[in-house]
Design a protein around this motif. Structure first.
Motif, PDB file in Angstrom:
ATOM      1  N   PRO A  29       0.814  -1.222   0.000  1.00 56.39           N
ATOM      2  CA  PRO A  29       0.000   0.000   0.000  1.00 56.39           C
ATOM      3  C   PRO A  29       0.847   1.272   0.000  1.00 56.39           C
ATOM      4  O   PRO A  29       0.481   2.259  -0.647  1.00 56.39           O
ATOM      5  CB  PRO A  29      -0.816  -0.120   1.295  1.00 56.39           C
ATOM      6  N   GLU A 125      -3.286  -0.302  11.620  1.00 56.75           N
ATOM      7  CA  GLU A 125      -4.254  -0.324  10.526  1.00 56.75           C
ATOM      8  C   GLU A 125      -5.622   0.017  11.086  1.00 56.75           C
ATOM      9  O   GLU A 125      -6.105  -0.638  12.012  1.00 56.75           O
ATOM     10  CB  GLU A 125      -4.297  -1.686   9.841  1.00 56.75           C
ATOM     11  N   SER A 127      -9.790   1.451   9.988  1.00 46.61           N
ATOM     12  CA  SER A 127     -10.779   1.108   8.969  1.00 46.61           C
ATOM     13  C   SER A 127     -10.517   1.815   7.649  1.00 46.61           C
ATOM     14  O   SER A 127     -10.810   1.280   6.581  1.00 46.61           O
ATOM     15  CB  SER A 127     -12.185   1.449   9.465  1.00 46.61           C
ATOM     16  N   GLU A 128      -9.926   3.025   7.709  1.00 42.55           N
ATOM     17  CA  GLU A 128      -9.749   3.823   6.496  1.00 42.55           C
ATOM     18  C   GLU A 128      -8.296   4.098   6.134  1.00 42.55           C
ATOM     19  O   GLU A 128      -8.020   4.586   5.036  1.00 42.55           O
ATOM     20  CB  GLU A 128     -10.493   5.153   6.630  1.00 42.55           C
ATOM     21  N   VAL A 129      -7.346   3.843   7.031  1.00 46.59           N
ATOM     22  CA  VAL A 129      -5.957   4.215   6.759  1.00 46.59           C
ATOM     23  C   VAL A 129      -4.984   3.160   7.274  1.00 46.59           C
ATOM     24  O   VAL A 129      -5.303   2.355   8.152  1.00 46.59           O
ATOM     25  CB  VAL A 129      -5.600   5.583   7.413  1.00 46.59           C
ATOM     26  N   TYR A 130      -3.772   3.206   6.671  1.00 49.70           N
ATOM     27  CA  TYR A 130      -2.612   2.500   7.201  1.00 49.70           C
ATOM     28  C   TYR A 130      -1.658   3.551   7.777  1.00 49.70           C
ATOM     29  O   TYR A 130      -1.509   4.647   7.207  1.00 49.70           O
ATOM     30  CB  TYR A 130      -1.858   1.747   6.093  1.00 49.70           C
ATOM     31  N   GLN A 154       0.886   8.326   6.766  1.00 45.97           N
ATOM     32  CA  GLN A 154      -0.493   7.831   6.741  1.00 45.97           C
ATOM     33  C   GLN A 154      -0.949   7.668   5.297  1.00 45.97           C
ATOM     34  O   GLN A 154      -0.881   8.598   4.502  1.00 45.97           O
ATOM     35  CB  GLN A 154      -1.414   8.818   7.468  1.00 45.97           C
ATOM     36  N   GLY A 156      -4.146   6.571   2.889  1.00 45.56           N
ATOM     37  CA  GLY A 156      -5.583   6.328   2.832  1.00 45.56           C
ATOM     38  C   GLY A 156      -5.900   5.117   1.971  1.00 45.56           C
ATOM     39  O   GLY A 156      -5.323   4.947   0.896  1.00 45.56           O
ATOM     40  N   LYS A 157      -6.794   4.286   2.453  1.00 40.95           N
ATOM     41  CA  LYS A 157      -7.138   3.070   1.715  1.00 40.95           C
ATOM     42  C   LYS A 157      -8.008   3.357   0.495  1.00 40.95           C
ATOM     43  O   LYS A 157      -7.845   2.744  -0.563  1.00 40.95           O
ATOM     44  CB  LYS A 157      -7.873   2.094   2.640  1.00 40.95           C
ATOM     45  N   ALA A 158      -8.934   4.291   0.621  1.00 44.93           N
ATOM     46  CA  ALA A 158      -9.914   4.513  -0.441  1.00 44.93           C
ATOM     47  C   ALA A 158      -9.262   4.947  -1.742  1.00 44.93           C
ATOM     48  O   ALA A 158      -9.639   4.484  -2.823  1.00 44.93           O
ATOM     49  CB  ALA A 158     -10.948   5.542   0.007  1.00 44.93           C
ATOM     50  N   ARG A 159      -8.264   5.839  -1.649  1.00 42.68           N
ATOM     51  CA  ARG A 159      -7.633   6.375  -2.856  1.00 42.68           C
ATOM     52  C   ARG A 159      -6.187   5.931  -3.016  1.00 42.68           C
ATOM     53  O   ARG A 159      -5.511   6.344  -3.949  1.00 42.68           O
ATOM     54  CB  ARG A 159      -7.706   7.907  -2.835  1.00 42.68           C
ATOM     55  N   SER A 160      -5.698   5.092  -2.108  1.00 47.12           N
ATOM     56  CA  SER A 160      -4.309   4.590  -2.160  1.00 47.12           C
ATOM     57  C   SER A 160      -3.319   5.733  -2.313  1.00 47.12           C
ATOM     58  O   SER A 160      -2.507   5.754  -3.247  1.00 47.12           O
ATOM     59  CB  SER A 160      -4.147   3.586  -3.316  1.00 47.12           C
TER      60      SER A 160
END
Length: 252
Positions: A29, A125, A127-130, A154, A156-160
């Motif tokens: 990621p 980790e 819900s929305e970020v690493y 940081q 973001g998972k949604a938009r990598s």
């Protein structure tokens, strides 16, 4: 101790990651987020506002407002709109240009060359970020002890993509080369936030707050805070690309 020297251009965090020699060991990621940022380098013009404050929180002069446009030739890419709260005089512009030149000569190597992304570790980790902790390579900075800093990125998972980078000193350290005087840094904290300008492209730096405190000659307390914000962000074609020239292949 001015924090302005810590930054250059829209500075700091675009330069933070761009010069990397990327390696396969990087967590996937984080690799995707860095790749996305690199692909979008030098395509944004923006207005940069810098405000400085004393360690007591008092403003040190007014804001300095600059415009950066990579679609222009190198010597025209930076322009000065406001200097410490006032319309810049010719003397102010000369002083500002000299400072820019000094910063270019004296700046540390970009953090992208200092940070060991190959050894980045996932520390949390949500819900929305690493959240990744990225070590700084030992012995690569002329002034700063790498083992006394912690960098957290940081993603973001949604938009990598990278959403925030924080840097802080984990303990105090001695700083050499400050006007020939002994100096100790007690605290350094840098917080950089990215924001989406255009959903089709990577998020861009929108704000940095940097704070520091220490002593010079072991007696005099120094420190302060710098706030840098970006606005009027527009997509442009880099000047270096306007002739369609690539290494080994001239397309003009």
């Amino acid at each position: 101790m001015s924090m302005r020297g810590c930054f250059r251009r829209g500075l700091f965090l675009i330069a933070v990651l761009v010069p990397l020699g990327l390696r396969a060991e990087m967590p996937a990621p984080l690799q995707a987020a860095v790749d996305k940022l690199i692909a979008d380098t030098d395509h944004w013009a923006y207005t940069q506002e810098v405000r400085e404050f004393s360690r007591r929180g008092e403003p040190e002069g007014g804001p300095t407002i600059e415009r950066y446009d990579p679609s222009k030739p190198d010597d025209e890419q930076w322009s000065l709109r406001l200097y410490r709260g006032g319309i810049p005089s010719e003397a102010d512009i000369r002083s500002w240009k000299r400072r820019k030149e000094r910063e270019a000569r004296r700046r540390e190597r970009p953090l992208g060359e200092l940070m060991d992304f190959e050894r980045a570790t996932l520390v949390e980790e949500r819900s929305e970020v690493y959240l990744y902790r990225v070590p700084i390579k030992p012995g690569v900075s002329r002034r700063l002890p790498s083992d006394k800093f912690e960098v957290v990125v940081q993603v973001g998972k949604a938009r990598s993509e990278i959403e925030r980078v924080t840097v802080r000193a984990t303990e105090g350290f001695r700083l050499s080369g400050v006007a020939g005087l002994a100096a100790r840094v007690d605290r350094v904290e840098i917080d950089a936030v990215f924001a989406v300008v255009d959903p089709a492209f990577a998020a861009q730096p929108s704000r940095i707050i940097a704070e520091g405190a220490g002593k010079v000659a072991w007696v005099f307390r120094v420190g302060g805070r710098a706030e840098i914000a970006w606005s009027e962000i527009t997509r442009v074609k880099p000047y270096k690309d306007r002739f369609g020239v690539e290494i080994g292949d001239v397309k003009a």
